[in-house]
Design a protein around this motif. Structure first.
Motif, PDB file in Angstrom:
ATOM      1  N   LEU A 159      11.367 -11.671   3.509  1.00 45.64           N
ATOM      2  CA  LEU A 159      10.390 -10.999   2.644  1.00 45.64           C
ATOM      3  C   LEU A 159       9.043 -11.715   2.704  1.00 45.64           C
ATOM      4  CD1 LEU A 159      12.668 -10.270  -0.448  1.00 45.64           C
ATOM      5  CD2 LEU A 159      11.774  -8.587   1.170  1.00 45.64           C
ATOM      6  N   ILE A 160       9.095 -13.040   2.704  1.00 42.72           N
ATOM      7  CA  ILE A 160       7.851 -13.821   2.755  1.00 42.72           C
ATOM      8  C   ILE A 160       7.192 -13.705   4.132  1.00 42.72           C
ATOM      9  CG2 ILE A 160       6.955 -16.193   2.761  1.00 42.72           C
ATOM     10  CD1 ILE A 160       8.904 -16.761   0.430  1.00 42.72           C
ATOM     11  N   LYS A 161       8.009 -13.643   5.162  1.00 46.79           N
ATOM     12  CA  LYS A 161       7.474 -13.490   6.517  1.00 46.79           C
ATOM     13  C   LYS A 161       6.694 -12.178   6.637  1.00 46.79           C
ATOM     14  CE  LYS A 161       8.967 -13.787  11.311  1.00 46.79           C
ATOM     15  NZ  LYS A 161      10.123 -13.610  12.205  1.00 46.79           N
ATOM     16  N   GLU A 162       7.225 -11.124   6.034  1.00 48.00           N
ATOM     17  CA  GLU A 162       6.522  -9.838   6.084  1.00 48.00           C
ATOM     18  C   GLU A 162       5.214  -9.897   5.298  1.00 48.00           C
ATOM     19  OE1 GLU A 162       8.288  -6.157   6.811  1.00 48.00           O
ATOM     20  OE2 GLU A 162      10.219  -6.828   6.022  1.00 48.00           O
ATOM     21  N   ALA A 163       5.242 -10.545   4.147  1.00 50.39           N
ATOM     22  CA  ALA A 163       4.019 -10.672   3.343  1.00 50.39           C
ATOM     23  C   ALA A 163       2.981 -11.512   4.096  1.00 50.39           C
ATOM     24  CB  ALA A 163       4.341 -11.302   1.986  1.00 50.39           C
ATOM     25  N   SER A 164       3.416 -12.594   4.712  1.00 52.62           N
ATOM     26  CA  SER A 164       2.498 -13.454   5.485  1.00 52.62           C
ATOM     27  C   SER A 164       1.916 -12.680   6.654  1.00 52.62           C
ATOM     28  CB  SER A 164       3.219 -14.682   6.031  1.00 52.62           C
ATOM     29  OG  SER A 164       3.881 -15.352   5.000  1.00 52.62           O
ATOM     30  N   GLY A 165       2.726 -11.857   7.281  1.00 53.63           N
ATOM     31  CA  GLY A 165       2.252 -11.035   8.399  1.00 53.63           C
ATOM     32  C   GLY A 165       1.134 -10.112   7.963  1.00 53.63           C
TER      33      GLY A 165
ATOM     34  N   ALA B  84      -6.775  -2.021   0.333  1.00 55.53           N
ATOM     35  CA  ALA B  84      -5.519  -1.573   0.952  1.00 55.53           C
ATOM     36  C   ALA B  84      -4.529  -2.737   1.063  1.00 55.53           C
ATOM     37  CB  ALA B  84      -5.803  -0.977   2.333  1.00 55.53           C
ATOM     38  N   LEU B  85      -5.055  -3.910   1.417  1.00 52.58           N
ATOM     39  CA  LEU B  85      -4.168  -5.082   1.482  1.00 52.58           C
ATOM     40  C   LEU B  85      -3.610  -5.406   0.099  1.00 52.58           C
ATOM     41  CD1 LEU B  85      -2.853  -7.397   3.075  1.00 52.58           C
ATOM     42  CD2 LEU B  85      -4.922  -8.748   2.706  1.00 52.58           C
ATOM     43  N   ASP B  86      -4.434  -5.228  -0.938  1.00 54.48           N
ATOM     44  CA  ASP B  86      -3.943  -5.436  -2.316  1.00 54.48           C
ATOM     45  C   ASP B  86      -2.706  -4.573  -2.587  1.00 54.48           C
ATOM     46  OD1 ASP B  86      -5.855  -7.254  -2.941  1.00 54.48           O
ATOM     47  OD2 ASP B  86      -6.959  -5.990  -4.357  1.00 54.48           O
ATOM     48  N   VAL B  87      -2.812  -3.308  -2.228  1.00 53.71           N
ATOM     49  CA  VAL B  87      -1.689  -2.386  -2.463  1.00 53.71           C
ATOM     50  C   VAL B  87      -0.456  -2.860  -1.699  1.00 53.71           C
ATOM     51  CG1 VAL B  87      -0.854  -0.025  -2.119  1.00 53.71           C
ATOM     52  CG2 VAL B  87      -3.198  -0.399  -2.895  1.00 53.71           C
ATOM     53  N   ALA B  88      -0.652  -3.259  -0.453  1.00 48.81           N
ATOM     54  CA  ALA B  88       0.469  -3.714   0.381  1.00 48.81           C
ATOM     55  C   ALA B  88       1.071  -5.003  -0.181  1.00 48.81           C
ATOM     56  CB  ALA B  88      -0.009  -3.920   1.820  1.00 48.81           C
ATOM     57  N   LEU B  89       0.221  -5.875  -0.722  1.00 45.03           N
ATOM     58  CA  LEU B  89       0.719  -7.135  -1.306  1.00 45.03           C
ATOM     59  C   LEU B  89       1.536  -6.871  -2.568  1.00 45.03           C
ATOM     60  CD1 LEU B  89      -2.327  -9.580  -0.916  1.00 45.03           C
ATOM     61  CD2 LEU B  89      -0.141  -9.667   0.311  1.00 45.03           C
ATOM     62  N   ILE B  90       1.083  -5.903  -3.366  1.00 49.25           N
ATOM     63  CA  ILE B  90       1.865  -5.544  -4.566  1.00 49.25           C
ATOM     64  C   ILE B  90       3.244  -5.048  -4.148  1.00 49.25           C
ATOM     65  CG2 ILE B  90       2.067  -3.893  -6.483  1.00 49.25           C
ATOM     66  CD1 ILE B  90      -0.991  -4.074  -6.816  1.00 49.25           C
ATOM     67  N   SER B  91       3.276  -4.206  -3.142  1.00 50.06           N
ATOM     68  CA  SER B  91       4.551  -3.670  -2.668  1.00 50.06           C
ATOM     69  C   SER B  91       5.449  -4.793  -2.138  1.00 50.06           C
ATOM     70  CB  SER B  91       4.269  -2.630  -1.573  1.00 50.06           C
ATOM     71  OG  SER B  91       5.471  -2.122  -1.074  1.00 50.06           O
ATOM     72  N   ALA B  92       4.858  -5.731  -1.412  1.00 49.56           N
ATOM     73  CA  ALA B  92       5.634  -6.865  -0.886  1.00 49.56           C
ATOM     74  C   ALA B  92       6.156  -7.733  -2.030  1.00 49.56           C
ATOM     75  CB  ALA B  92       4.757  -7.697   0.060  1.00 49.56           C
ATOM     76  N   ALA B  93       5.306  -7.958  -3.035  1.00 46.70           N
ATOM     77  CA  ALA B  93       5.698  -8.802  -4.169  1.00 46.70           C
ATOM     78  C   ALA B  93       6.796  -8.118  -4.990  1.00 46.70           C
ATOM     79  CB  ALA B  93       4.482  -9.093  -5.054  1.00 46.70           C
ATOM     80  N   GLN B  94       6.719  -6.795  -5.086  1.00 48.87           N
ATOM     81  CA  GLN B  94       7.761  -6.087  -5.843  1.00 48.87           C
ATOM     82  C   GLN B  94       9.101  -6.137  -5.113  1.00 48.87           C
ATOM     83  OE1 GLN B  94       5.438  -2.437  -7.173  1.00 48.87           O
ATOM     84  NE2 GLN B  94       6.336  -3.131  -9.093  1.00 48.87           N
TER      85      GLN B  94
ATOM     86  N   ILE C 232      -0.936 -10.589   5.557  1.00 47.12           N
ATOM     87  CA  ILE C 232      -2.126 -11.399   5.267  1.00 47.12           C
ATOM     88  C   ILE C 232      -2.814 -11.817   6.565  1.00 47.12           C
ATOM     89  CG2 ILE C 232      -2.904 -13.612   4.294  1.00 47.12           C
ATOM     90  CD1 ILE C 232      -0.611 -13.250   2.181  1.00 47.12           C
ATOM     91  N   GLU C 233      -2.011 -12.190   7.567  1.00 46.63           N
ATOM     92  CA  GLU C 233      -2.590 -12.635   8.841  1.00 46.63           C
ATOM     93  C   GLU C 233      -3.237 -11.496   9.610  1.00 46.63           C
ATOM     94  OE1 GLU C 233       0.648 -14.646  10.837  1.00 46.63           O
ATOM     95  OE2 GLU C 233       0.770 -16.036   9.142  1.00 46.63           O
ATOM     96  N   GLU C 234      -2.642 -10.303   9.518  1.00 47.04           N
ATOM     97  CA  GLU C 234      -3.096  -9.192  10.360  1.00 47.04           C
ATOM     98  C   GLU C 234      -4.240  -8.404   9.739  1.00 47.04           C
ATOM     99  OE1 GLU C 234       0.518  -6.967  10.921  1.00 47.04           O
ATOM    100  OE2 GLU C 234       1.497  -8.752  11.741  1.00 47.04           O
ATOM    101  N   ASN C 235      -4.530  -8.638   8.462  1.00 47.44           N
ATOM    102  CA  ASN C 235      -5.498  -7.783   7.785  1.00 47.44           C
ATOM    103  C   ASN C 235      -6.653  -8.555   7.153  1.00 47.44           C
ATOM    104  OD1 ASN C 235      -4.260  -4.901   7.739  1.00 47.44           O
ATOM    105  ND2 ASN C 235      -2.563  -6.270   7.224  1.00 47.44           N
ATOM    106  N   GLU C 236      -7.828  -7.914   7.184  1.00 48.59           N
ATOM    107  CA  GLU C 236      -8.957  -8.403   6.399  1.00 48.59           C
ATOM    108  C   GLU C 236      -8.637  -8.103   4.942  1.00 48.59           C
ATOM    109  OE1 GLU C 236     -11.850  -9.733   7.662  1.00 48.59           O
ATOM    110  OE2 GLU C 236     -11.044  -9.585   9.698  1.00 48.59           O
ATOM    111  N   MET C 237      -9.180  -8.936   4.058  1.00 46.24           N
ATOM    112  CA  MET C 237      -8.963  -8.689   2.630  1.00 46.24           C
ATOM    113  C   MET C 237      -9.676  -7.410   2.211  1.00 46.24           C
ATOM    114  SD  MET C 237      -9.274 -12.462   0.918  1.00 46.24           S
ATOM    115  CE  MET C 237      -9.679 -11.828  -0.708  1.00 46.24           C
ATOM    116  N   ASN C 238      -8.949  -6.495   1.609  1.00 50.85           N
ATOM    117  CA  ASN C 238      -9.554  -5.296   1.010  1.00 50.85           C
ATOM    118  C   ASN C 238      -8.548  -4.657   0.052  1.00 50.85           C
ATOM    119  OD1 ASN C 238      -7.697  -3.874   2.543  1.00 50.85           O
ATOM    120  ND2 ASN C 238      -9.167  -3.259   4.107  1.00 50.85           N
TER     121      ASN C 238
END
Ligand code: FE
Ligand code: ZN
Ligand code: FE
Length: 163
Positions: free
Chosen positions: A80-86, A96-106, A88-94
């Motif tokens: 799960l953490i590997k996917e979240a780190s991926g 859309a990344l916030d939404v994806a991070l919420i989904s990963a954290a959930q 973060i590494e592949e995307n500029e902060m914006n």
């Protein structure tokens, strides 16, 4: 580890959760740094503090029941953490990344809710009442963290990401 009875299964759950919390303490600062929304950033920072306490609590539970904690790696949390780190590494902060991070954290919270839910039931069944109460405390905190993430998503983060 050969599991022979419920006590063994509980021991395995506790070892797994100990590893999971330890990994999450290391990962949450990076997730907080990657958040554009200040509400989301604060939520990650708050859950980092909560998670540090949960790590101490699971260590206490291990001591109480007499379980050796080190050695097992929770591969579920690692993934799960590997996917979240991926993300973060592949995307500029914006947004859309916030939404994806919420989904990963959930996903992380739901994983923990599943594991703590089982651990509470095993501890109760085995008469480890103090341990059961401590595990329930963490279970409630994971549930609250999950609900807070939903609130943040619905409170504007999802909408802002539609642009
Ligand atoms: Fe946790
Ligand atoms: Zn695991
Ligand atoms: Fe958590």
């Amino acid at each position: 580890m050969q599991l022979n009875n419920l006590e063994d299964v509980l021991a395995h759950e506790i070892q797994d959760l100990h590893s999971a919390e330890k990994q999450l303490v290391a990962a949450l600062p990076k997730m907080a740094k990657a958040a554009t929304s200040s509400k989301l950033q604060k939520a990650f920072e708050k859950h980092l503090d909560v998670t540090k306490e949960q790590l101490k609590r699971i260590e206490e539970v291990g001591k109480k029941i007499g379980i050796e904690l080190d050695g097992h790696v929770c591969e579920g949390m690692k993934g799960l953490i590997k996917e979240a780190s991926g993300l973060i590494e592949e995307n500029e902060m914006n947004e859309a990344l916030d939404v994806a991070l919420i989904s990963a954290a959930q996903r992380v919270e739901h994983y923990e809710i599943g594991a703590y839910g089982s651990a509470v039931e095993f501890a109760k069944e085995l008469g480890h009442d103090d341990a059961a109460k401590m595990l329930q405390m963490t279970l409630d905190e994971e549930g609250a963290a999950d609900k807070e993430l939903t609130k943040i998503a619905e409170g504007g983060v999802n909408e802002r990401a539609q642009a």
